[in-house]
Design an enzyme around this catalytic site. Structure first.
Site, mmCIF file in Angstrom:
data_model
loop_
_atom_site.group_PDB
_atom_site.id
_atom_site.type_symbol
_atom_site.label_atom_id
_atom_site.label_comp_id
_atom_site.label_asym_id
_atom_site.label_seq_id
_atom_site.Cartn_x
_atom_site.Cartn_y
_atom_site.Cartn_z
ATOM 1 N N LYS A 157 65.876 101.716 40.914
ATOM 2 C CA LYS A 157 64.502 102.015 41.330
ATOM 3 C C LYS A 157 64.416 103.523 41.550
ATOM 4 O O LYS A 157 64.435 104.001 42.688
ATOM 5 C CB LYS A 157 64.154 101.215 42.590
ATOM 6 C CG LYS A 157 62.679 101.100 42.851
ATOM 7 C CD LYS A 157 62.413 100.049 43.911
ATOM 8 C CE LYS A 157 61.003 100.104 44.433
ATOM 9 N NZ LYS A 157 59.958 99.878 43.432
HETATM 10 N N1 PY5 Z 1 59.105 96.106 39.116
HETATM 11 C C1 PY5 Z 1 58.769 97.368 39.423
HETATM 12 C C2 PY5 Z 1 58.684 98.369 38.337
HETATM 13 C C3 PY5 Z 1 58.509 97.716 40.743
HETATM 14 O O1 PY5 Z 1 58.190 98.977 41.046
HETATM 15 C C4 PY5 Z 1 58.566 96.738 41.759
HETATM 16 C C5 PY5 Z 1 58.278 97.087 43.196
HETATM 17 C C6 PY5 Z 1 58.907 95.418 41.385
HETATM 18 C C7 PY5 Z 1 59.173 95.151 40.052
HETATM 19 C C8 PY5 Z 1 59.042 94.320 42.399
HETATM 20 O O2 PY5 Z 1 60.158 94.505 43.195
HETATM 21 P P1 PY5 Z 1 60.261 93.960 44.679
HETATM 22 O O3 PY5 Z 1 59.814 92.538 44.628
HETATM 23 O O4 PY5 Z 1 61.685 94.069 45.016
HETATM 24 O O5 PY5 Z 1 59.372 94.786 45.519
HETATM 25 N N2 PY5 Z 1 57.391 98.157 43.380
HETATM 26 C C9 PY5 Z 1 57.169 98.813 44.638
HETATM 27 C C10 PY5 Z 1 56.595 97.885 45.691
HETATM 28 O O6 PY5 Z 1 56.529 98.278 46.842
HETATM 29 C C11 PY5 Z 1 56.279 100.001 44.441
HETATM 30 C C12 PY5 Z 1 54.904 99.714 43.954
HETATM 31 C C13 PY5 Z 1 53.965 100.873 43.986
HETATM 32 O O7 PY5 Z 1 56.229 96.745 45.395
#
Ligand code: PY5
Length: 304
Positions: A157
């Site tokens: 990430k």
């Molecule tokens: N894929 C991407 C590209 C992501 O940025 C995120 C989370 C996920 C999948 C989902 O991961 P998780 O379920 O572990 O959160 N994105 C961040 C979030 O806070 C940043 C978003 C702006 O959900």
């Protein structure tokens, strides 16, 4: 965004407006940062951060891929996160930890430049809108492909990955949609600009396999556990664009997006053009779990 009082920066609580960096910060120029997110929910027995340890472990994993040494252990980071929620007197908030290469040399080699770590928290409601949670959102399959792991690792990430996400998001918004869905280099579905993707077809829950190139989402992992509990059959399988259009239900998962149904993709209604029945059940269970209403998943709550 709504300011809070303090931000944790390199082991100290600093005033929100003073949590600044030098303009020659390595990460600002080259995207050399890794970050996380987490959400804190009111549970009735106090505020709890959902799966905090898993998020901090993933921060360390992302840093490992980039050979970045984070000078704080997972335990240190969890303790600092509880502190930042407490000191800002939040009952519910969004939390953003980041580790990044700081100021020093300007070559690409991060060399001896320091690794800084900060943890901020603020009030942030439904990422794709309250209405989106209930009625579903409209998505566009992006013309931008998701970064491929042969070019840069999507499972880390890293800040740099999000230049790709921002392009997709802007394109979707400019075309009048709420969010982008991204294909990988092979042309099968990968994920949203900041969310994982699930479809439901004939009662089977499907998400792309790790090799499709999405982030290993913690919300995704939670949804898989929920499906198992509910007896919903689950598969990890490549999803083509046609399968996406013909799915009965489609939804996105993420810490920010929580569980957001998709009601339309590229002008085609998804299923009943609203939140599907299985999505609704999974979503309700998810909110029960994060809000401490499900004893079985208490282990995932890190009380502040
Ligand atoms: N894929 C991407 C590209 C992501 O940025 C995120 C989370 C996920 C999948 C989902 O991961 P998780 O379920 O572990 O959160 N994105 C961040 C979030 O806070 C940043 C978003 C702006 O959900």
């Amino acid at each position: 965004m709504e300011k809070a009082e303090k931000i944790w920066l390199n082991g100290k609580m600093v005033a929100w407006d003073d949590a600044n960096v030098h303009v020659l910060t390595h990460a600002l120029h080259y995207g050399t940062s890794v970050f996380e997110s987490a959400r804190c929910y009111e549970t009735g027995k106090g505020s709890a951060i959902f799966r905090l340890r898993d998020h901090m472990q993933r921060l360390h994993d992302s840093a490992k891929i980039y050979m970045m040494r984070i000078p704080y252990s997972v335990d240190d980071l969890c303790a600092a996160t509880r502190e930042i929620v407490k000191i800002n007197k939040f009952t519910e908030c969004y939390i953003r930890p980041i580790a990044f290469i700081g100021y020093g040399e300007m070559g690409l080699n991060p060399g001896k430049n320091p690794v800084h770590v900060s943890i901020a928290a603020w009030k942030w409601g439904a990422y794709l809108g309250d209405d989106g949670l209930k009625r579903g959102i409209r998505c566009k399959v992006s013309s931008w492909r998701r970064i491929d792991s042969a070019m840069m690792p999507p499972a880390a990430k890293a800040g740099a990955n999000y230049a790709n996400s921002v392009l997709a998001k802007l394109e979707a918004l400019n075309c009048g949609y709420d969010e982008a869905l991204m294909l990988n280099a092979r042309g099968t579905l990968c994920e949203g600009s900041g969310e994982n993707l699930f479809i439901i077809k004939d009662g089977i829950l499907i998400t792309p396999p790790p090799a499709a190139g999405a982030l290993f989402g913690i919300t995704m992992n939670t949804v898989i556990a929920i499906a198992k509990d509910m007896g919903i059959p689950f598969m990890r399988e490549e999803i083509t664009r046609e399968e996406l259009f013909l799915a009965d239900e489609v939804f996105l998962t993420g810490t920010a997006a929580e569980i957001t149904p998709i009601r339309e993709i590229d002008g085609r209604p998804v299923g009943n053009n609203g939140r599907g029945p299985i999505t609704e059940k999974i979503q309700a269970k998810y909110f029960d779990i994060v809000k401490g209403k499900d004893e079985k998943y208490k282990r995932w709550l890190e009380f502040v």
